[in-house]
Design an enzyme around this catalytic site. Structure first.
Site, PDB file in Angstrom:
ATOM      1  CG  ASP A 110      45.740  42.329  38.970  1.00  0.00           C
ATOM      2  OD1 ASP A 110      44.804  43.007  39.427  1.00  0.00           O
ATOM      3  OD2 ASP A 110      46.889  42.350  39.445  1.00  0.00           O
ATOM      4  N   GLY A 130      29.986  50.332  28.423  1.00  0.00           N
ATOM      5  CA  GLY A 130      29.835  51.217  27.263  1.00  0.00           C
ATOM      6  C   GLY A 130      30.658  52.488  27.407  1.00  0.00           C
ATOM      7  CD  GLU A 171      46.435  49.267  39.910  1.00  0.00           C
ATOM      8  OE1 GLU A 171      46.398  50.011  40.889  1.00  0.00           O
ATOM      9  OE2 GLU A 171      46.501  48.028  40.009  1.00  0.00           O
TER      10      GLU A 171
END
Ligand code: F6P
Length: 337
Positions: free
Chosen positions: A131, A189, A227
């Site tokens: 993370d 992108g 998430e």
């Protein structure tokens, strides 16, 4: 100089991340090099509570530098949150003569360290989570490999999205942090990126971006959703943020997006060079700290340098998104107009 510790334990805790094995290896090899005994503790704090341990030598960490996951297994321990659990863990340390612990994981792991330190055991934490949400450190082990895994998957998705002129909504991990989504969004992108740190608005940040891209001639769209984008505990329990965004797109724009939840695939796989090297440097540094008599420290990566800082102070540093990456992302998405 004499070592301040004689026998240390090493464990991995929380979600696994690529490079944890490299860190374990570095801890073991540095300790042995310095004449310090090393005990491997399996299944995180649970292993310390239950005495699930074994002695480690140079061979026990052979051929793991390049392997994903963690050979020590990992767990999130409810029992260790209790006073009774912590007492059992301290008893194991006393019984086995463990006077120092290196714990590899995230913030929760470091809070566990503090509990042990209160009982006189020296502790050092190493940031290990895909993370990259540990405020005190610019980098946590596993982030780069996880990002590359996500990028590879999204590049593949893009090929088929382009061919079929579709919209893809991809959910990346990150728990309550949007670092991975932001980073991956720049590298692929993306048409839009939704992160929990920003109060995003569907109309402005998704619908208008898709419309503008379409008006400019684009016929496929890549939406990256962290998430935790909705800051909603219910959605966090089962992957659902991307599904929710896809439903909104279908309802409000009339196109039918395909959803991909990358999930745990981002945590697996061989660590890349950055994670192997950073993990090795951090593992080495952690043992140096314990040998020098330091305790309550977190090994941190700051501007390319590996150093350490006080654990309570480290825990008080808030997690923030990388501001310069956010500006770059805004410019790249904005220039799609
Ligand atoms: O902390 C790492 C992480 O992969 C997060 O990105 C995610 O929210 C969580 O772990 C998932 O945990 P679990 O292993 O319980 O699915």
């Amino acid at each position: 100089m004499e070592n301040a510790v004689k026998r240390i334990g090493v464990l991995t805790s929380g979600g696994d991340s690529p490079g944890m094995n490299a860190a374990v290896r570095a801890v073991v090899r540095t300790a042995l090099y310095r004449g310090i005994d090393v005990i491997g503790i399996r299944r995180g704090w649970n292993g310390l509570i239950n005495g699930d341990v074994s002695r480690m030598d140079a061979n026990s960490v052979a051929h793991i530098l390049n392997r994903g996951g963690t050979v020590l297994y990992t767990a999130r321990s409810e029992e260790f949150r209790t006073e009774a659990g912590q007492k059992k863990a301290v008893a194991t340390c006393k019984l086995l003569g463990i006077d120092g612990i290196v714990a590899i994981g995230g913030d929760g792991t470091f809070r566990g360290c503090l509990a042990l330190a209160r009982h006189g055991i020296s502790v050092v934490g190493i940031p290990g989570t895909i993370d990259n949400d540990i405020g005190c450190s610019h980098y946590s082990i596993g982030y780069d490999t996880a990002a590359n895994t996500a990028i590879e998957a999204i590049d593949r998705l893009r090929d088929t999205m382009q061919s079929h002129e579709r919209c893809s909504v991809v959910e990346v991990m990150g728990h309550r942090a949007g670092n991975l989504a932001q980073y991956v969004g720049i590298a692929t992108g993306a048409t839009a990126v939704l992160v929990p740190e920003h109060n995003w608005d569907f109309q402005t940040d998704v619908a208008e971006r898709i419309r503008t891209a379409r008006l400019n001639g684009r016929t496929h769209f890549m939406i990256i959703v962290a998430e935790g984008a909705f800051n909603d505990d219910e959605i966090m329990k089962t992957p659902g943020s991307a599904v929710k965004v896809a439903e909104m797109i279908k309802e409000q724009l009339g196109i039918d997006p395909r959803v991909t939840v990358l999930g745990h695939i981002q945590r697996g796989g061989a660590p890349n060079a950055r994670d192997r090297v950073t993990a090795t440097r951090m593992g080495y540094w952690a043992v140096e700290c314990l040998a020098a008599g330091k305790t309550n420290r977190v090994v941190v990566h700051q501007g390319g340098t590996i150093t350490d800082m006080d654990m309570e102070e480290a825990l008080s540093v808030p997690h923030e998104l990388n501001a310069s990456e956010m500006s770059v992302l805004e410019a790249m998405i904005g220039s799609d107009k």
